[in-house]
Scaffold this active site. Structure first.
Site, short mmCIF file in Angstrom:
data_model
loop_
_atom_site.label_atom_id
_atom_site.label_comp_id
_atom_site.label_asym_id
_atom_site.label_seq_id
_atom_site.Cartn_x
_atom_site.Cartn_y
_atom_site.Cartn_z
N SER A 1 0.82 -1.20 0.00
CA SER A 1 0.00 0.00 0.00
C SER A 1 0.87 1.27 0.00
O SER A 1 1.72 1.42 -0.87
CB SER A 1 -0.98 -0.03 1.17
N TYR A 2 0.69 2.18 0.99
CA TYR A 2 1.50 3.39 0.97
C TYR A 2 2.97 3.12 1.25
O TYR A 2 3.82 4.00 1.03
CB TYR A 2 0.96 4.43 1.96
N ASP B 1 -8.55 -6.14 -5.27
CA ASP B 1 -8.41 -4.93 -4.47
C ASP B 1 -8.86 -3.72 -5.28
O ASP B 1 -8.33 -3.46 -6.36
CB ASP B 1 -6.94 -4.76 -4.05
N HIS C 1 -6.52 -6.56 -0.92
CA HIS C 1 -5.45 -5.58 -0.70
C HIS C 1 -4.26 -6.16 0.05
O HIS C 1 -3.11 -5.92 -0.32
CB HIS C 1 -6.03 -4.39 0.06
#
Length: 488
Positions: free
Chosen positions: A192-193, A405, A457
Site C-alpha cells: 500500500s502506501y 483490491d 489488498h
C-alpha cells in the site's frame, strides 16, 4: 649502543606498540560485542500471552532514532525458523500513512503469530515468512503503534522524507544491536502506501552505500518487494477509476464524466471541483461494499460502526482533501480482524511482554493513527524515477497485486509500471502453486510483476501459501513456477 642494537630495540618497541593497539582493539570489540549482546537479550520476548510454542527466538522493543528529541521506533524481529545467521533479512513496512506493521503485517499477514478470533491470544501461522527469511517489522513513523517522540513538534512535521530518514537511522542502530545479521542479504518489503516508503528508503540505503567507503556502514541491500503499492499519482488514480468501471462498480455515464472532467496527466488531479463531484460517485458505490476486497463480505462489527471510513466526514472529504486511503483491511476470512488485534495489543500483559510498556500505564494502541493520516504531507508524487535508478543499480525489484483490491488496484499498478517502458524479458504467463494458477506474471528487464488471483489488498491474508512460495522465489532470485507439476 651500536646501530644494530638500536634498530633491534626500535623494532621491539614498534612490535610492542602494535601488540598493545591490537589488544586495545580486541578489548574494545569485546566490550562492544557484549553491549550489543546485552541490548539484544534485553529485548528477547519470553512470556508473550497466548503465544504458541516455537523453537525460534523473537525480539521486540525500541531503537532510538533521535536522542535529543526522545524519538524511538518500535520493532518486532523474528529469527528464521532455521539457519537464522545464514538466511536473508527482510524489513516489512505497512503504509497508511499511519498504520501499524505489527498490527497488519506481523499479526494478520506474514508473521508467525496471527490474531486469534476468540480475542484471547494468538495462533501459529504455518505460512509465516520466517520459514524462509529473518523478518523485521517496523512501526514507522513515530506516532504509529508503539513508536513515539517526546517532542510534540515531531508529529507536526511528518512527511515522506521524515519517515525515510528515521527508518534509515533505525536500521543503522538496529544493526548495532544485532551485528550478526549485518552481513545477511537485506531486502525491504511492504504494501500500500509503503509503495512510497520502501523505494524511498531503498534509495537512501543505496546512496549511502555508494558514498561510504567504510564497510562497517554498509548495508547489504539486494532489492525490494511491494504489494498493491502506491507508485505514481496520475497512473494510480486513473487505474483506480478504470478498475471501478471495469468491475461494474460504477456506470458507463460516471466513467465518461470522470474522464471528461478529470486530468489524470496532472499530479494534482483533484484541483477541479467538477472532477471531485464526479469522483464522489465512485466513493458512493464503494461505500456499499469492501473496497479492499470486492467479492467478500464487509465487517458488520464494531469496526464498521466506529470506523472513520464509515463516517460522513470520510465520505465527504476523502478526495476533496486529496488524502489517500490507508491500507485498512475489513475483509478476508474474518473481516473484523482489526477488532481482535486492537483488543490484544491494548492488554497490559502483552505490552509488558513486548517491552512496549511497564504493564501499568496502558497505552491506547490503535492499528492506524488517523491524526498522522490527516496531517501527512505528501512530498513524493511518483517513485518511478527511483525504480529507474535502482534497476540501473542492479537491485532486484518485484511488484505484486491482489486482483480483487479496489483501493490500489492491479490496473493502476500496470499503468504505473508501463510508464517505465522496460523491455519485456519473458512474456505474460500464468504462474502456479499447488497445481493451480496463482496468478499471472511478466518479467521485464530489471523488474518482475505478478498478480495473485482472487486476493484483496493484503495479499498474504488471502493467499498465505502462495505468498510464502512467492517470497521464497523472490529472495532466491528464481522465476515463479511455470508448471502445474510440482518439483522438489
Amino acid at each position: 649502543m651500536d646501530n644494530h642494537t638500536k634498530s633491534f630495540s626500535s623494532l621491539l618497541i614498534s612490535l610492542w606498540f602494535t601488540a598493545l593497539l591490537i589488544l586495545v582493539e580486541m578489548v574494545s570489540c569485546a566490550r562492544q560485542h557484549r553491549r550489543s549482546f546485552l541490548a539484544k537479550e534485553a529485548d528477547l520476548v519470553t512470556n508473550l500471552p497466548g503465544q504458541p510454542d516455537v523453537s525460534f527466538k523473537h525480539y521486540a522493543g525500541y531503537v532510538p532514532v533521535d536522542k535529543s528529541n526522545g524519538r524511538a521506533l518500535f520493532y518486532w524481529f523474528f529469527e528464521a525458523m532455521d539457519l537464522p545467521k545464514e538466511k536473508p533479512l527482510v524489513l516489512w513496512l505497512n503504509g497508511g500513512p499511519g498504520c501499524s506493521s505489527v498490527g497488519y503485517g506481523a499479526t494478520q499477514e506474514i508473521g508467525p503469530f496471527l490474531a486469534d478470533t476468540n480475542e484471547k491470544g494468538l495462533i501459529f501461522n504455518p505460512y509465516a515468512w520466517n520459514k524462509e527469511v529473518n523478518m523485521l517489522f517496523l512501526e514507522s513513523p513515530v506516532g504509529v503503534g508503539f513508536s513515539y517522540s517526546n517532542t510534540s513538534s515531531d508529529y507536526l512535521n511528518l512527511d515522506d522524507h521524515f519517515a525515510k530518514k528515521d527508518a534509515y537511522t533505525f536500521l543503522c542502530n538496529w544493526f548495532e544491536k544485532f551485528p550478526e545479521h549485518k552481513g545477511n542479504e537485506f531486502y525491504i518489503a511492504g504494501e500500500s502506501y509503503a509503495g512510497i516508503y520502501v523505494p524511498e528508503l531503498a534509495e537512501l540505503v543505496y546512496d549511502n552505500n555508494e558514498k561510504n567507503n567504510d564497510l562497517s556502514l554498509h548495508i547489504n541491500l539486494k532489492g525490494f518487494l511491494l504489494g498493491n503499492p502506491d507508485i505514481s499519482n496520475p497512473d494510480d488514480w486513473r487505474g483506480w477509476v478504470d478498475y471501478a468501471w471495469s468491475h461494474a462498480v460504477i456506470s458507463d455515464e460516471t466513467h465518461r464524466n470522470i474522464n471528461r472532467l478529470c486530468n489524470f496527466s496532472s499530479d494534482d488531479v483533484w484541483n477541479n471541483d467538477k472532477c471531485n463531484e464526479a469522483i464522489a460517485e465512485v466513493d458512493k458505490q464503494y461505500n456499499e461494499i469492501d473496497i479492499y476486497s470486492l467479492y467478500t463480505s464487509a465487517c458488520k462489527g464494531d469496526s464498521a460502526k466506529s470506523s472513520y471510513f464509515a463516517s460522513a466526514q470520510f465520505k465527504t472529504n476523502y478526495h476533496i482533501s486529496s488524502k489517500r486511503m490507508p491500507p485498512r483491511r475489513l475483509a478476508g476470512y474474518d473481516p473484523c480482524l482489526d477488532d481482535y488485534v486492537k483488543v490484544y495489543y491494548n492488554r497490559a500483559d502483552v505490552q509488558k511482554a513486548l517491552h512496549a510498556s511497564d504493564g501499568v500505564n496502558l497505552k491506547n494502541w490503535s492499528i492506524c493513527n488517523m491524526e498522522i493520516f490527516h496531517n501527512w504531507t505528501y512530498v513524493v508524487q511518483s517513485v518511478l524515477p527511483i525504480y529507474q535508478k535502482l534497476i540501473a543499480g542492479g537491485l532486484r525489484i518485484w511488484v505484486y497485486s491482489g486482483d480483487t483490491d479496489g483501493c490500489i488496484p492491479v490496473l493502476g499498478t500496470r499503468y504505473s509500471l508501463n510508464a517505465l517502458g522496460l523491455p519485456i524479458k519473458t512474456a505474460w504467463r500464468p504462474w502456479y502453486h499447488e497445481k493451480q494458477v496463482s496468478g499471472w506474471v511478466q518479467e521485464y528487464d530489471g523488474l518482475t510483476f505478478a498478480t495473485f488471483r482472487g486476493a484483496g489488498h493484503t495479499v498474504p491474508s488471502f493467499k498465505p501459501s502462495s505468498s510464502l512460495a512467492f517470497i521464497s522465489a523472490f529472495v532466491k532470485g528464481v522465476p515463479l513456477s511455470s508448471s502445474r507439476v510440482e518439483t522438489n
